[in-house]
Design a protein around this motif. Structure first.
Motif, short mmCIF file in Angstrom:
data_model
loop_
_atom_site.label_atom_id
_atom_site.label_comp_id
_atom_site.label_asym_id
_atom_site.label_seq_id
_atom_site.Cartn_x
_atom_site.Cartn_y
_atom_site.Cartn_z
N HIS A 34 0.84 -1.20 0.00
CA HIS A 34 0.00 0.00 0.00
C HIS A 34 0.88 1.25 0.00
O HIS A 34 2.09 1.18 0.19
N VAL A 35 0.25 2.40 -0.23
CA VAL A 35 0.95 3.68 -0.27
C VAL A 35 0.09 4.73 0.42
O VAL A 35 -1.14 4.66 0.40
N HIS A 36 0.75 5.68 1.07
CA HIS A 36 0.09 6.85 1.65
C HIS A 36 0.60 8.05 0.84
O HIS A 36 1.73 8.50 1.03
N ALA A 37 -0.24 8.56 -0.05
CA ALA A 37 0.19 9.63 -0.97
C ALA A 37 0.42 10.96 -0.28
O ALA A 37 1.21 11.78 -0.74
N GLU A 38 -0.25 11.17 0.86
CA GLU A 38 -0.23 12.49 1.49
C GLU A 38 0.59 12.59 2.77
O GLU A 38 0.70 13.68 3.33
N THR A 39 1.16 11.47 3.27
CA THR A 39 1.86 11.55 4.55
C THR A 39 2.94 10.49 4.69
O THR A 39 2.85 9.42 4.10
N ASP A 40 3.95 10.82 5.47
CA ASP A 40 4.95 9.85 5.88
C ASP A 40 4.33 8.96 6.95
O ASP A 40 3.31 9.31 7.55
N GLU A 41 4.97 7.82 7.22
CA GLU A 41 4.50 6.90 8.26
C GLU A 41 5.72 6.42 9.05
O GLU A 41 6.72 6.02 8.47
N THR A 42 5.62 6.50 10.38
CA THR A 42 6.73 6.11 11.25
C THR A 42 6.43 4.79 11.95
O THR A 42 5.35 4.62 12.53
N PHE A 43 7.39 3.87 11.91
CA PHE A 43 7.31 2.57 12.56
C PHE A 43 8.38 2.51 13.65
O PHE A 43 9.55 2.74 13.36
N ILE A 44 7.99 2.21 14.89
CA ILE A 44 8.93 2.06 16.00
C ILE A 44 8.71 0.68 16.60
O ILE A 44 7.63 0.39 17.13
N VAL A 45 9.72 -0.19 16.52
CA VAL A 45 9.59 -1.55 17.01
C VAL A 45 9.90 -1.59 18.51
O VAL A 45 10.96 -1.11 18.95
N LEU A 46 8.98 -2.15 19.28
CA LEU A 46 9.15 -2.30 20.72
C LEU A 46 9.67 -3.69 21.07
O LEU A 46 10.50 -3.84 21.97
N GLU A 47 9.15 -4.70 20.38
CA GLU A 47 9.59 -6.10 20.57
C GLU A 47 9.52 -6.80 19.22
O GLU A 47 8.59 -6.59 18.45
N GLY A 48 10.50 -7.65 18.94
CA GLY A 48 10.48 -8.46 17.73
C GLY A 48 11.30 -7.85 16.61
O GLY A 48 12.11 -6.95 16.81
N GLU A 49 11.08 -8.39 15.39
CA GLU A 49 11.79 -7.94 14.20
C GLU A 49 10.81 -7.74 13.06
O GLU A 49 10.10 -8.66 12.66
N LEU A 50 10.78 -6.53 12.53
CA LEU A 50 9.87 -6.14 11.46
C LEU A 50 10.66 -5.92 10.18
O LEU A 50 11.73 -5.30 10.20
N HIS A 51 10.11 -6.40 9.07
CA HIS A 51 10.68 -6.13 7.75
C HIS A 51 9.70 -5.22 7.03
O HIS A 51 8.50 -5.50 6.98
N ILE A 52 10.21 -4.13 6.48
CA ILE A 52 9.37 -3.23 5.68
C ILE A 52 9.92 -3.25 4.26
O ILE A 52 10.97 -2.68 3.98
N HIS A 53 9.22 -3.95 3.39
CA HIS A 53 9.58 -3.98 1.98
C HIS A 53 9.05 -2.68 1.37
O HIS A 53 7.94 -2.25 1.68
N HIS A 54 9.84 -2.07 0.52
CA HIS A 54 9.42 -0.80 -0.08
C HIS A 54 9.89 -0.74 -1.52
O HIS A 54 10.87 -1.37 -1.90
N ARG A 55 9.13 0.00 -2.32
CA ARG A 55 9.52 0.16 -3.71
C ARG A 55 9.03 1.50 -4.25
O ARG A 55 7.91 1.90 -4.01
N ALA A 56 9.94 2.13 -4.97
CA ALA A 56 9.58 3.37 -5.66
C ALA A 56 9.03 3.02 -7.04
O ALA A 56 8.27 3.78 -7.62
N SER A 57 9.42 1.83 -7.54
CA SER A 57 8.91 1.32 -8.81
C SER A 57 9.05 -0.20 -8.76
O SER A 57 9.66 -0.75 -7.84
N LEU A 58 8.51 -0.90 -9.73
CA LEU A 58 8.59 -2.37 -9.74
C LEU A 58 10.03 -2.86 -9.86
O LEU A 58 10.35 -3.97 -9.45
N SER A 59 10.92 -2.04 -10.42
CA SER A 59 12.32 -2.44 -10.57
C SER A 59 13.21 -1.93 -9.44
O SER A 59 14.40 -2.21 -9.41
N ASP A 60 12.66 -1.16 -8.52
CA ASP A 60 13.44 -0.55 -7.43
C ASP A 60 12.82 -0.94 -6.10
O ASP A 60 12.00 -0.21 -5.55
#
Length: 141
Positions: free
Chosen positions: A58-84
């Motif tokens: 998903h994408v949020h066109a109008e805002t940044d989003e902040t993730f703060i991990v308290l416990e565990g391990e999170l992976h955030i996959h991101h792409r600016a395009s299908l090739s990036d």
């Protein structure tokens, strides 16, 4: 004053001038990927959530989003395009900001407890069509 997780009413104190036990609040959430508001600052909300498995792209066109991990391990996959495409790996005590307009998909191989910081009214599944994991806004715990 704490309200039930199903409430959409903002507590009068908005979580201000008090200590908030984030882990205790997360333990009150029954399901994964169900963020709940614990405090507000200006027009920003602090939301606790526990996650496991993969979320949708998903994408949020109008805002940044902040993730703060308290416990565990999170992976955030991101792409600016299908090739990036890239991945951010966050462990307890780490945070990352996903800029507005960047498509992303959080995932966790085991349970992760975290804090999200985003403007009031942001839909957790972004700008796309609502889905099975779309959560109603302003649910306080």
């Amino acid at each position: 004053m704490s309200l039930p997780s199903s409430s959409t009413t903002t507590p009068a104190e908005r979580g201000q001038c008090q200590a908030i036990d984030l882990i205790q609040k997360i333990h009150r959430i029954d399901d994964y990927w169900q963020p709940r508001v614990v405090a507000e600052m200006n027009d920003y909300q602090f939301k606790v959530v526990k996650v496991h498995g993969e979320f949708q792209w998903h994408v949020h066109a109008e805002t940044d989003e902040t993730f703060i991990v308290l416990e565990g391990e999170l992976h955030i996959h991101h792409r600016a395009s299908l090739s990036d495409e890239g991945v951010i790996v966050l462990r307890a005590g780490q945070m990352a900001v996903v800029p507005k307009g960047v498509e992303h998909r959080p995932s966790a191989q085991a349970e992760v407890k975290m804090l999200l910081v985003e403007p009031r009214g942001v839909v957790n599944t972004g700008d796309g069509a609502p889905g099975v994991r779309t959560v109603e806004n302003d649910q306080w715990i």
